[in-house]
Enzyme design. Structure first.
Site, PDB file in Angstrom:
ATOM      1  N   LEU A  94     -54.180  -2.574   7.257  1.00 52.37           N
ATOM      2  CA  LEU A  94     -54.322  -1.230   7.838  1.00 52.37           C
ATOM      3  C   LEU A  94     -52.919  -0.772   8.204  1.00 52.37           C
ATOM      4  CD1 LEU A  94     -57.307  -1.720  10.341  1.00 52.37           C
ATOM      5  CD2 LEU A  94     -57.398  -0.693   8.064  1.00 52.37           C
ATOM      6  N   ILE A 128     -51.310  -5.785   9.618  1.00 55.90           N
ATOM      7  CA  ILE A 128     -50.793  -4.435   9.854  1.00 55.90           C
ATOM      8  C   ILE A 128     -49.672  -4.110   8.865  1.00 55.90           C
ATOM      9  CG2 ILE A 128     -49.770  -2.884  11.573  1.00 55.90           C
ATOM     10  CD1 ILE A 128     -52.630  -3.830  12.297  1.00 55.90           C
ATOM     11  N   LYS A 129     -49.869  -2.982   8.189  1.00 57.13           N
ATOM     12  CA  LYS A 129     -48.893  -2.531   7.190  1.00 57.13           C
ATOM     13  C   LYS A 129     -47.839  -1.678   7.891  1.00 57.13           C
ATOM     14  CE  LYS A 129     -49.904  -1.197   2.458  1.00 57.13           C
ATOM     15  NZ  LYS A 129     -50.719  -0.256   1.686  1.00 57.13           N
ATOM     16  N   VAL A 130     -46.585  -2.028   7.647  1.00 54.70           N
ATOM     17  CA  VAL A 130     -45.486  -1.342   8.334  1.00 54.70           C
ATOM     18  C   VAL A 130     -44.489  -0.836   7.289  1.00 54.70           C
ATOM     19  CG1 VAL A 130     -43.582  -1.683   9.984  1.00 54.70           C
ATOM     20  CG2 VAL A 130     -45.721  -2.961  10.273  1.00 54.70           C
TER      21      VAL A 130
END
Ligand code: E4P
Length: 267
Positions: A62, A91-93
């Protein structure tokens, strides 16, 4: 090579996992927008929980949507807290959330990756367009590194003024415009970018897994596998295309026509 589905569409995700070929899911804000527009009136929190359940133990990315380190860290922690109980969210950064050169937030993505690592929150560094970005993201502790193969190919063709369809094949070894190979700082294709990211991380012993992302056709998937991508995240239609061949269809027509009763009646 593991196969992730690049989608936020629950029906597509469900299909791929029911076929037994899904190893994970990647989403991004544009894919979430598409899903929200398709499933009008959905409760997004329950919808995302459904995606996480459908994926079993497989990782689901996400993406954060904020653009400064402080805001991204707080959004990442909020997302993780909301969905952590499923045990498979990461978590996509964006590796560099700055909008243009001169912006002083260039290293905010790297700071976020490090901070989330300290908090044991798994991460996927996204919008990777150079091996150098991949190296810094791996150094910052990203679990996954996502080089965008298709978008590099688009960039090379656009810069050369070539017209093309999104799904058109772009040769792994590059394309010439008559004055030499098209390249972006020495990167001659999206698959070449993936290859260099894998080589550098493996040569230097980083544990991050490379996700070949922004894949547009089946040949690109094959080539991502050949250059050693640990994972390919693939759109639904491309996953379906991976099984199609006219000779397979033709073979099915003749084999099913030739079935004799004696064979069917075998006991
Ligand atoms: C990767 O994680 C991204 O969600 C995705 O692969 C981007 O693909 P696109 O360039 O086709 O939008």
């Amino acid at each position: 090579m593991k196969i992730f589905i690049d989608s936020a569409d629950i029906e597509e995700i469900n299909d791929v996992f029911s076929w037994g070929v899904g190893d994970g899911v990647t989403t991004n804000p544009s894919l979430i927008k598409k899903a929200v527009e398709k499933h009008v009136g959905i409760d997004l929190k329950s919808y995302i929980k459904k995606i996480l359940r459908t994926s079993g133990d497989s990782p689901v990315s996400l993406e954060v949507t904020k653009t400064t380190a402080e805001e991204m860290i707080s959004e990442a922690k909020k997302l993780y807290d909301l969905f952590e109980e499923s045990g498979n969210v990461n978590i996509k950064v964006p590796v560099n959330p700055a909008f243009e050169d001169g912006d002083n937030t260039h290293f905010d993505g790297i700071k976020v990756l490090q901070e989330l690592k300290k908090s044991n929150i798994p991460t996927n560094a996204t919008l990777i367009f150079t091996p150098e970005q991949a190296l810094l993201a791996a150094k910052a502790g990203a679990d996954y590194i996502s080089p965008f193969a298709g978008r590099i190919d688009d960039h090379l063709r656009k810069s050369a003024g070539l017209s093309f369809e999104k799904t058109d094949y772009f040769p792994r070894k590059g394309m010439s415009n008559g004055q030499g190979l098209l390249h972006d700082e020495g990167i001659v294709s999206g698959v070449h970018l993936v290859e260099e990211c894998v080589d550098i991380l493996e040569k230097h012993g980083y544990g991050s897994e490379v996700i070949a992302a922004s894949l547009r056709n089946t040949r690109q998937v094959r080539e991502a596998a050949l250059v050693g991508a640990h994972i390919a995240t693939i759109p639904y239609d491309v996953i379906k295309d991976m099984l199609k061949h006219p000779k397979t269809f033709e073979g099915m027509v003749s084999f099913t026509k030739d079935v004799v009763k004696e064979y069917e009646d075998l006991k």
